[in-house]
Design an enzyme around this catalytic site. Structure first.
Site, PDB file in Angstrom:
ATOM      1  N   HIS A 208       0.953  -1.256  -0.006  1.00 51.40           N
ATOM      2  CA  HIS A 208      -0.020   0.106   0.053  1.00 51.40           C
ATOM      3  C   HIS A 208       0.801   1.339   0.005  1.00 51.40           C
ATOM      4  O   HIS A 208       0.153   2.298   0.112  1.00 51.40           O
ATOM      5  CB  HIS A 208      -0.845   0.153   1.128  1.00 51.40           C
ATOM      6  CG  HIS A 208      -1.995  -0.924   1.147  1.00 51.40           C
ATOM      7  ND1 HIS A 208      -3.391  -0.494   0.422  1.00 51.40           N
ATOM      8  CD2 HIS A 208      -2.476  -2.046   1.540  1.00 51.40           C
ATOM      9  CE1 HIS A 208      -4.179  -1.395   0.555  1.00 51.40           C
ATOM     10  NE2 HIS A 208      -3.772  -2.513   1.238  1.00 51.40           N
TER      11      HIS A 208
ATOM     12  N   LYS B 198      -8.198  13.924   5.030  1.00 47.08           N
ATOM     13  CA  LYS B 198      -7.394  12.637   5.105  1.00 47.08           C
ATOM     14  C   LYS B 198      -6.326  12.626   5.921  1.00 47.08           C
ATOM     15  O   LYS B 198      -6.001  13.866   6.726  1.00 47.08           O
ATOM     16  CB  LYS B 198      -6.841  12.405   3.816  1.00 47.08           C
ATOM     17  CG  LYS B 198      -6.233  13.559   3.036  1.00 47.08           C
ATOM     18  CD  LYS B 198      -5.587  13.124   1.694  1.00 47.08           C
ATOM     19  CE  LYS B 198      -6.612  13.451   0.588  1.00 47.08           C
ATOM     20  NZ  LYS B 198      -7.063  12.264  -0.080  1.00 47.08           N
ATOM     21  N   ARG B 199      -5.492  11.850   6.527  1.00 47.26           N
ATOM     22  CA  ARG B 199      -4.331  11.840   7.145  1.00 47.26           C
ATOM     23  C   ARG B 199      -3.612  12.883   6.826  1.00 47.26           C
ATOM     24  O   ARG B 199      -3.159  13.216   5.503  1.00 47.26           O
ATOM     25  CB  ARG B 199      -3.483  10.423   7.003  1.00 47.26           C
ATOM     26  CG  ARG B 199      -2.419  10.277   7.865  1.00 47.26           C
ATOM     27  CD  ARG B 199      -1.892   8.852   7.994  1.00 47.26           C
ATOM     28  NE  ARG B 199      -1.709   8.356   6.615  1.00 47.26           N
ATOM     29  CZ  ARG B 199      -0.557   8.175   6.138  1.00 47.26           C
ATOM     30  NH1 ARG B 199       0.612   8.798   6.524  1.00 47.26           N
ATOM     31  NH2 ARG B 199      -0.511   7.756   4.856  1.00 47.26           N
TER      32      ARG B 199
ATOM     33  N   LYS C 263       0.613  14.188   1.043  1.00 43.88           N
ATOM     34  CA  LYS C 263      -0.781  14.497   0.739  1.00 43.88           C
ATOM     35  C   LYS C 263      -0.944  16.116   0.336  1.00 43.88           C
ATOM     36  O   LYS C 263      -2.063  16.432   0.040  1.00 43.88           O
ATOM     37  CB  LYS C 263      -1.710  13.921   1.781  1.00 43.88           C
ATOM     38  CG  LYS C 263      -1.624  12.374   1.953  1.00 43.88           C
ATOM     39  CD  LYS C 263      -2.712  11.905   2.963  1.00 43.88           C
ATOM     40  CE  LYS C 263      -2.413  10.463   2.920  1.00 43.88           C
ATOM     41  NZ  LYS C 263      -2.926   9.671   1.801  1.00 43.88           N
TER      42      LYS C 263
ATOM     43  N   THR D 140      -8.789   6.236  -1.634  1.00 40.35           N
ATOM     44  CA  THR D 140      -9.964   5.634  -1.693  1.00 40.35           C
ATOM     45  C   THR D 140     -11.036   6.905  -1.296  1.00 40.35           C
ATOM     46  O   THR D 140     -12.202   6.712  -1.586  1.00 40.35           O
ATOM     47  CB  THR D 140     -10.389   4.542  -0.816  1.00 40.35           C
ATOM     48  OG1 THR D 140      -9.974   4.958   0.579  1.00 40.35           O
ATOM     49  CG2 THR D 140      -9.528   3.159  -1.196  1.00 40.35           C
TER      50      THR D 140
ATOM     51  N   LYS E 289     -14.887   7.937  -3.006  1.00 40.24           N
ATOM     52  CA  LYS E 289     -15.975   8.291  -2.170  1.00 40.24           C
ATOM     53  C   LYS E 289     -16.817   9.802  -2.726  1.00 40.24           C
ATOM     54  O   LYS E 289     -17.975   9.585  -2.590  1.00 40.24           O
ATOM     55  CB  LYS E 289     -15.873   8.224  -0.920  1.00 40.24           C
ATOM     56  CG  LYS E 289     -15.362   7.011  -0.135  1.00 40.24           C
ATOM     57  CD  LYS E 289     -14.630   6.910   1.257  1.00 40.24           C
ATOM     58  CE  LYS E 289     -14.085   5.892   1.470  1.00 40.24           C
ATOM     59  NZ  LYS E 289     -13.005   6.150   2.660  1.00 40.24           N
TER      60      LYS E 289
END
Length: 835
Positions: A385, A576-577, A582, A684, A688
């Site tokens: 991952h 998100k984290r 990111k 993911t 969504k």
């Protein structure tokens, strides 16, 4: 890939597809069993067993309803287990350190088709179902996308009728509950079990003993063969807790088995009687630490040891459980074990299961090395991952020698035999042997757990097309050259039950009215929406649904952040984290740019927007926590300036979790998926948002690429360097040149450097400013800013035409079928598990 090619790919042979679907549909159903009592009777019984007066006691009513719903599942749960044990179907064990389940009540009601019945049951108590659903604590069993993916996969496995058992840890506390203090993240214990867990069933008949420490010894048996034993171990009891995983309307109830660590003896009575009270309970406390907290901070040596103990505890308990079930049915004959079992390792964390399975087969059941290795290498499958080398598990050899000495013996033997294969493939290449060795030599030798997982697994898969390509051409290039047949791609997906049918009921009803109910279990039905993109009446209703969802999200932001979001403004969301790759920082810089525009009166081109940021930073990740602080300081300046308020509002949502996402996702207009290209494995959250009609602004990274292929460039706001360009400019990256080329970025940095957002905290954001200007910045913030700003302008201009925006929103939902976890699990089923 063009839209024509994408649509052609979907048009497989309908006859072949229908035959395969018919075959799997036959296995999906479980012969239904009636529960002993109706839902209403169960509920009344549990209420009467609770407090004498339940008026206003939502927690008692929630527990009563949850227990009643669980009772409705018990007969089919038992029937599922009996059916799976009677037929020689392959059993799949899904091993994961995380299962981010969220709340279970609404999902169970949906999948069991008893939502309306539950509403009727509650009528005499004058309480809304939604009020009880809010009483449930999010299960603290996961942190981010890895755990949520595991939860989606379990839902799809049950819905597709597959015999899959999830194995995880029953953490007493989740990662942490995030609070904000003067803009700083503060971690507090996440006591998700404080009111109990009505969904779990303690199953003491499946408890097993997990060994630690001690020493490895060898001896020669009566047949002259050398055998090994693990002596003087400190044993921990693994106690099994089961949670039901209901399939959608098919009667199947799969199991998530969670392990709790307990001492084999509560305390040493002799020591206690002698007055040494502390030492008497020390072993009990040491055992219970293993399952106390999700992801303890591993910055310290004690933290590293605890994380390895967690990983081994999960792996050993789960494998013993699997082998115990096998022996109960087949005896100690493991001839067909590999034909009927597969273990899917969800990321590198449970890769210690490989030497543990070898140990159990050899030391406990007496198999030879060759027989044990054949079984292990034919049953283990590994999902990777991450593309970040620092995120791959590496454990000091000395730690293994101290804690898991027998497993270290086995790893060394695996490595020696495997390096013989490498040596034959690359004769005389000593460098290659060192590069590919499971044991990384040096002053502090380490075990490369990802390498161990690749060597021992029959399948190694990435989780998005680009991710798999980068694995095979970069991170694991040598292994791909050695065993190309092992590698494959399985792009992640999300369950449409929770992320559309449950979290967005208004849109779900609209879809069912137009398309029928089939989309809930076959999301490709949403493709039919493309025929309605010129239907003005439907587009108006579509945007009304979005508006209602935005009002709900605005309520959440007001409640949690004290910031009033205006639902008529564009809702721009990144949740998100918190991690540098990111690039929440890129988003914050853009907010500063918009703030600066509004502040100086340059508002003619501004489209009013509300920006929402949310996520947790790992406790030891200083830069990520500083980014959270910057976001909150910027939000304070934005929201307190009356000149800015009509055009921009900004909030950081604390303690972001699954339940919050169920509100956020349906109410989002613009989804931020802006990671540095080549760093995000899949994502993911992007799926969504797409499923719920949000448009994406994003880079060519992870699953964004496949989303772009499906929906087309006209319905996606693309920006930034691609993965090869990122790698290409790294050696000579000059952030100042990009800053000079972007007046907007220059102004933003000048505002930051002036201390405008930290007047009372001088210098606090200097590390962030330095990271942007750093020529070794791996996240390329400066390089992508101007392209990001231009894409944001395009998005803002597009939002002004609400009719066209509605069309693009509908096309995104229509194109989301490829990203159902049902599709992904179907591929695991057919191409890896071969169930």
């Amino acid at each position: 890939m063009s839209q024509v090619k994408a649509s052609t790919t979907k048009k497989r042979s309908s006859s072949a597809k229908s035959k395969k679907e018919d075959k799997h549909a036959a296995s999906a159903k479980v012969a239904p069993c009636e529960p002993c009592d109706s839902l209403s009777a169960c509920f009344e019984r549990h209420v009467s067993n609770g407090l004498s007066s339940v008026e206003g006691d939502y927690q008692t009513l929630f527990s009563a309803l949850a227990l009643s719903v669980k009772e409705q599942m018990l007969p089919n749960w038992q029937q599922t287990r009996m059916q799976d044990s009677q037929y020689k179907a392959k059993q799949v064990a899904y091993l994961s350190l995380e299962f981010l389940m969220g709340r279970a009540l609404s999902n169970a009601l949906l999948n069991l088709d008893i939502t309306d019945e539950s509403i009727k049951v509650l009528k005499p108590y004058a309480v809304q179902l939604e009020s009880l659903e809010e009483q449930e604590h999010d299960a603290g069993l996961g942190n981010g996308g890895l755990g949520r993916l595991a939860a989606c996969f379990l839902d799809s496995c049950a819905t597709l009728g597959l015999s899959v058992t999830g194995y995880g840890i029953r953490y007493e506390y989740g990662m942490f509950a995030q609070k904000l203090s003067e803009g700083h993240q503060v971690e507090r214990p996440d006591r998700w079990l404080r009111d109990g867990n009505p969904w779990e069933v303690r199953v003491p008949t499946h408890n097993v003993i997990v060994p630690f420490f001690g020493r490895s010894e060898s001896y020669v048996d009566r047949d002259g063969l050398r055998q090994f034993t693990w002596a003087d171990t400190q044993d921990v009891l693994a106690v099994a807790y089961d949670m039901p995983i209901p399939g959608y309307h098919n009667g199947r109830i799969n199991t998530l088995r969670l392990w709790k660590a307990e001492a084999t003896d509560d305390f040493d009575l002799a020591e206690f009687n002698q007055g040494d009270y502390t030492e008497a309970v020390a072993r009990k406390n040491l055992a219970e630490q293993i399952t106390m907290v999700l992801y303890p901070n591993d910055a310290s040596e004690n933290g590293k040891e605890l994380r390895l103990r967690q990983q081994y505890f999960l792996s050993s308990a789960s494998l013993q459980d699997i082998l115990n079930k096998w022996v109960a049915r087949h005896g100690a004959d493991f001839t067909d074990f590999a034909k009927l079992n597969v273990m899917q390792l969800n990321d590198t964390h449970p890769s210690v299961a490989i030497p543990e399975l070898m140990r159990l087969l050899m030391d406990k059941y007496g198999l030879s090395w060759d027989s044990a290795w054949q079984i292990t290498s034919e049953t283990m499958a590994y999902t990777n991952h991450t593309l970040l080398p620092e995120a791959l598990e590496r454990w000091p050899v000395r730690l293994f020698a101290h804690m898991l000495p027998r497993l270290l013996d086995i790893i060394y033997e695996i490595n020696a035999r495997y390096l013989d294969v490498v040596a034959h493939h690359w004769p005389g290449d000593v460098t290659k042997l060192a590069q590919m060795s499971i044991i990384e030599e040096g002053p502090e030798p380490n075990i490369r757990m990802a390498y161990l997982a690749i060597v021992a697994s029959f399948s190694v898969n990435g989780v998005a097309g680009l991710h798999t390509q980068l694995l095979t051409s970069g991170l694991f290039k040598d292994f791909y050259q050695l065993w190309p047949e092992k590698f494959n791609n399985k792009t992640n997906g999300v369950t449409p039950r929770r992320w559309l049918a449950q979290s967005n009921p208004e849109l779900a009803r609209l879809l069912t009215k137009r398309l029928g109910e089939g989309w809930v279990t076959d999301l490709s039905h949403l493709n039919a929406l493309n025929a309605f993109t010129d239907d003005t009446e439907l587009l108006d209703v579509w945007m009304q649904v979005k508006q209602h969802n935005k009002q709900r999200l605005a309520g959440l932001v007001t409640q949690e952040c004290g910031v009033n979001f205006d639902p008529t403004m564009m809702f721009d969301v990144q949740v998100k984290r918190i991690h540098e790759y990111k690039r929440q920082l890129l988003n914050i810089l853009h907010v500063i740019h918009l703030y600066h525009q509004a502040e100086r009166g340059d508002t003619k081109a501004l489209t009013p927007r509300c920006v929402l940021l949310g996520g947790k930073a790992a406790p030891g990740y200083a830069m990520a926590k500083l980014i959270i602080k910057l976001a909150n300081n910027v939000a304070h300046m934005v929201n307190s300036d009356p000149r800015v308020k009509p055009y921009l509002r900004f909030a950081f949502l604390p303690n972001y979790n699954v339940s919050a996402m169920e509100v956020i996702c349906p109410g989002t207009d613009l989804s931020e998926q802006i990671s540095t290209a080549g760093k995000e494995a899949s994502g993911t959250g992007n799926m969504k948002f797409m499923m719920n009609g949000a448009l994406t602004i994003g880079t060519l990274d992870g699953a964004n690429i496949e989303m772009l292929e499906e929906v087309g460039e006209d319905n996606f706001f693309l920006f930034g360097l691609n993965a090869s360009e990122v790698e290409g400019i790294k050696p000579h990256y000059d952030p100042q040149s990009f800053i000079d080329q972007s007046p907007a970025l220059s102004e933003v940095l000048a505002l930051l450097e002036s201390g405008h957002f930290n007047l009372l905290e001088p210098g606090i954001f200097d590390p962030i400013i330095a990271s942007i200007r750093n020529p070794h910045d791996p996240w390329m913030i400066a390089a992508d800013f101007e392209s990001y700003r231009v894409a944001q302008v395009k998005a803002a201009n597009a939002y002004r035409d609400q009719h066209h925006w509605a069309q693009m929103s509908m096309r995104n939902t229509a194109a989301s079928g490829r990203f159902s976890s049902d599709v992904t699990i179907g591929q695991y089923r057919d191409e890896i598990w071969r169930v």
